[in-house]
Design an enzyme around this catalytic site. Structure first.
Site, PDB file in Angstrom:
ATOM      1  N   HIS A  10      31.786 104.110  12.570  1.00 35.21           N
ATOM      2  CA  HIS A  10      30.434 103.982  13.114  1.00 35.21           C
ATOM      3  C   HIS A  10      30.392 102.801  14.068  1.00 35.21           C
ATOM      4  O   HIS A  10      30.787 101.693  13.699  1.00 35.21           O
ATOM      5  CB  HIS A  10      29.416 103.762  11.986  1.00 35.21           C
ATOM      6  CG  HIS A  10      28.933 105.016  11.351  1.00 35.21           C
ATOM      7  ND1 HIS A  10      27.817 105.071  10.544  1.00 35.21           N
ATOM      8  CD2 HIS A  10      29.416 106.277  11.408  1.00 35.21           C
ATOM      9  CE1 HIS A  10      27.636 106.318  10.115  1.00 35.21           C
ATOM     10  NE2 HIS A  10      28.588 107.062  10.622  1.00 35.21           N
ATOM     11  N   TYR A  63      17.969 102.173   8.978  1.00 36.52           N
ATOM     12  CA  TYR A  63      17.231 101.204   8.173  1.00 36.52           C
ATOM     13  C   TYR A  63      15.771 101.301   8.616  1.00 36.52           C
ATOM     14  O   TYR A  63      15.446 100.956   9.753  1.00 36.52           O
ATOM     15  CB  TYR A  63      17.758  99.790   8.414  1.00 36.52           C
ATOM     16  CG  TYR A  63      19.151  99.552   7.878  1.00 36.52           C
ATOM     17  CD1 TYR A  63      19.347  98.942   6.642  1.00 36.52           C
ATOM     18  CD2 TYR A  63      20.283  99.922   8.617  1.00 36.52           C
ATOM     19  CE1 TYR A  63      20.620  98.713   6.142  1.00 36.52           C
ATOM     20  CE2 TYR A  63      21.560  99.693   8.123  1.00 36.52           C
ATOM     21  CZ  TYR A  63      21.721  99.094   6.893  1.00 36.52           C
ATOM     22  OH  TYR A  63      22.985  98.873   6.396  1.00 36.52           O
ATOM     23  N   PRO A  77      22.012  94.773  -1.112  1.00 35.43           N
ATOM     24  CA  PRO A  77      22.814  95.735  -0.348  1.00 35.43           C
ATOM     25  C   PRO A  77      22.356  95.948   1.085  1.00 35.43           C
ATOM     26  O   PRO A  77      23.032  96.654   1.832  1.00 35.43           O
ATOM     27  CB  PRO A  77      22.665  97.021  -1.172  1.00 35.43           C
ATOM     28  CG  PRO A  77      21.353  96.874  -1.881  1.00 35.43           C
ATOM     29  CD  PRO A  77      21.229  95.412  -2.187  1.00 35.43           C
ATOM     30  N   LYS A 119      27.278  93.960   2.444  1.00 32.54           N
ATOM     31  CA  LYS A 119      28.257  92.878   2.359  1.00 32.54           C
ATOM     32  C   LYS A 119      29.005  92.793   1.034  1.00 32.54           C
ATOM     33  O   LYS A 119      30.026  92.096   0.954  1.00 32.54           O
ATOM     34  CB  LYS A 119      27.566  91.527   2.595  1.00 32.54           C
ATOM     35  CG  LYS A 119      26.994  91.348   3.974  1.00 32.54           C
ATOM     36  CD  LYS A 119      28.061  91.282   5.038  1.00 32.54           C
ATOM     37  CE  LYS A 119      27.819  92.286   6.114  1.00 32.54           C
ATOM     38  NZ  LYS A 119      28.888  92.477   7.044  1.00 32.54           N
ATOM     39  N   TYR A 143      27.141  92.242  10.952  1.00 31.58           N
ATOM     40  CA  TYR A 143      27.200  93.537  10.278  1.00 31.58           C
ATOM     41  C   TYR A 143      28.624  94.064  10.226  1.00 31.58           C
ATOM     42  O   TYR A 143      29.079  94.574   9.191  1.00 31.58           O
ATOM     43  CB  TYR A 143      26.289  94.538  10.981  1.00 31.58           C
ATOM     44  CG  TYR A 143      25.979  95.772  10.164  1.00 31.58           C
ATOM     45  CD1 TYR A 143      24.816  95.857   9.409  1.00 31.58           C
ATOM     46  CD2 TYR A 143      26.850  96.865  10.144  1.00 31.58           C
ATOM     47  CE1 TYR A 143      24.529  96.991   8.640  1.00 31.58           C
ATOM     48  CE2 TYR A 143      26.573  97.997   9.385  1.00 31.58           C
ATOM     49  CZ  TYR A 143      25.412  98.051   8.646  1.00 31.58           C
ATOM     50  OH  TYR A 143      25.144  99.163   7.891  1.00 31.58           O
TER      51      TYR A 143
END
Length: 389
Positions: free
Chosen positions: A72, A200, A292, A296, A384
């Site tokens: 991704h 998200y 979450p 990480k 990220y």
């Protein structure tokens, strides 16, 4: 029984450490209190940072990931229906890999079996002894018999509820914790993912996350109060609420189906310092827990393993203890960076009971900054996809 490194915990961090050390010629014994089937039944995270991907390949456990994993190079953020994309590749030149933690664990078990590593599953009554001496040892019970394992070093990879952290005297530990006033209700369903990248989504109804494991396995979450129970949520109720929190164009193409797993996970930020006492070194959830939201948890455990593995190889090859002496500070520096990122993502995307108008405006401003600022997107993308080990 004797080994060089006794590893407490046979999850991904313990198995990865064992795999890397054995490939470097350092003997290990892994003690895991659960059965292998139980360990492999746990549903966990599925986003691997660049460094995690590279280390799994280095360990000889990345072949299936490279075939079945899904790279991704971005994700989507939504706020009450308005959605935009963060392009990781454009922002920082890195990607993540979607590949479930269960699959990682299976690959590590297979790799350990292939080299004949020593793993005791269903090891009970594990206790650590003389940890602050030059001759630590571990006692445990397995197969109806008591055993003693002498070693040079103990690696505590046994998670938040394990014995390793508790073996460090309370007077020597400093713990930092934030308990969030909500959890994530998650389901796994054999349905095509609603998008090919993670979403998200923040809404006035609460947070939602659309993620995936493979092209026919979806993992979805909604924010729920800590008082909720899994039994309170039928599949129909979940799908109705999940759809309501997504942007309309995404919700319109959502494919629903029976859940094959459903659970509620509370959210917390937790760090225990130091990550070393005597000959005991903590890795992963034994020392820290992150919410979450920033993906990480597993990745932090892998960075701990990387630092500890480097230090142990240095010790056995050169006799220098410098890496072991610096392990805790080195690992904690990265832990707190990841803690900040996970905390900031959680704060930006969730509805808090105590939030008022000011807090809501701050969330909107943070998201607007990400949408318009190349520098802000680069900072998020770097965190990220994972800062270098």
């Amino acid at each position: 029984m004797r080994t060089q490194v006794a590893i407490i915990g046979g999850g991904p961090s313990g198995l990865l450490l064992s795999q890397l050390l054995n490939r470097a010629g350092i003997a290990t014994v892994v003690l895991e209190r659960r059965s292998r089937d139980y360990v492999l039944s746990r549903i966990r995270a599925g986003i691997l940072e660049t460094g995690t991907v590279d280390l799994l390949r280095e360990a000889g456990a990345g072949a299936r990931m490279d075939v079945e994993g899904i790279p991704h190079d971005g994700c989507l953020l939504a706020d009450n229906g308005e959605m935009f994309r963060i392009d990781f590749d454009a922002a920082c030149g890195r990607k993540v890999m979607v590949y479930g933690q269960t699959e990682v664990t299976q690959d590590l078990y297979d790799a350990q079996d292939a080299i004949g590593a020593t793993i005791f599953n269903e090891a009970t009554d594990v206790a650590l002894h003389d940890v602050d001496s030059d001759a630590p040892h571990v006692t445990f019970r397995h197969g109806g018999a008591d055993h003693r394992l002498d070693c040079d070093v103990i690696a505590g990879c046994d998670g938040f509820h394990g014995i390793s952290r508790q073996s460090i005297p309370a007077a020597l530990r400093q713990e930092f914790e934030r308990i969030y006033p909500f959890g994530w209700l998650g389901i796994l369903s054999r349905t095509p993912p609603v998008t090919d990248e993670l979403i998200y989504a923040r809404s006035d109804r609460g947070f939602a996350l659309a993620s995936l494991r493979n092209p026919m396995l979806s993992r979805y979450y909604v924010q729920v109060p800590l008082t909720d129970r899994v039994e309170d949520w039928s599949d129909e109720a979940f799908w109705t609420e999940f759809r309501a929190r997504l942007p309309a164009e995404v919700a319109a193409r959502l494919v629903t189906g029976p859940s094959i797993e459903k659970s509620i996970a509370p959210l917390r930020s937790f760090v225990s310092e130091p990550m070393r006492w005597g000959r005991l070194f903590l890795c992963g959830d034994a020392a820290h827990i992150v919410p979450p939201t920033g993906a990480k948890g597993l990745n932090l455990a892998v960075s701990d393993v990387h630092y500890l593995c480097e230090a142990l190889i240095q010790r056995y090859r050169t006799g220098s203890e410098a890496g072991l002496d610096g392990y805790s500070a080195r690992a904690l520096a990265r832990v707190w960076q990841a803690m900040r990122f996970s905390w900031s993502m959680t704060t930006m995307m969730h509805s808090f009971p105590e939030h008022g108008g000011f807090d809501r405006r701050m969330q909107q401003t943070e998201l607007a900054l990400l949408q318009r600022s190349e520098a802000a997107r680069r900072l998020m993308a770097e965190n990220y996809t994972g800062m270098p080990f």
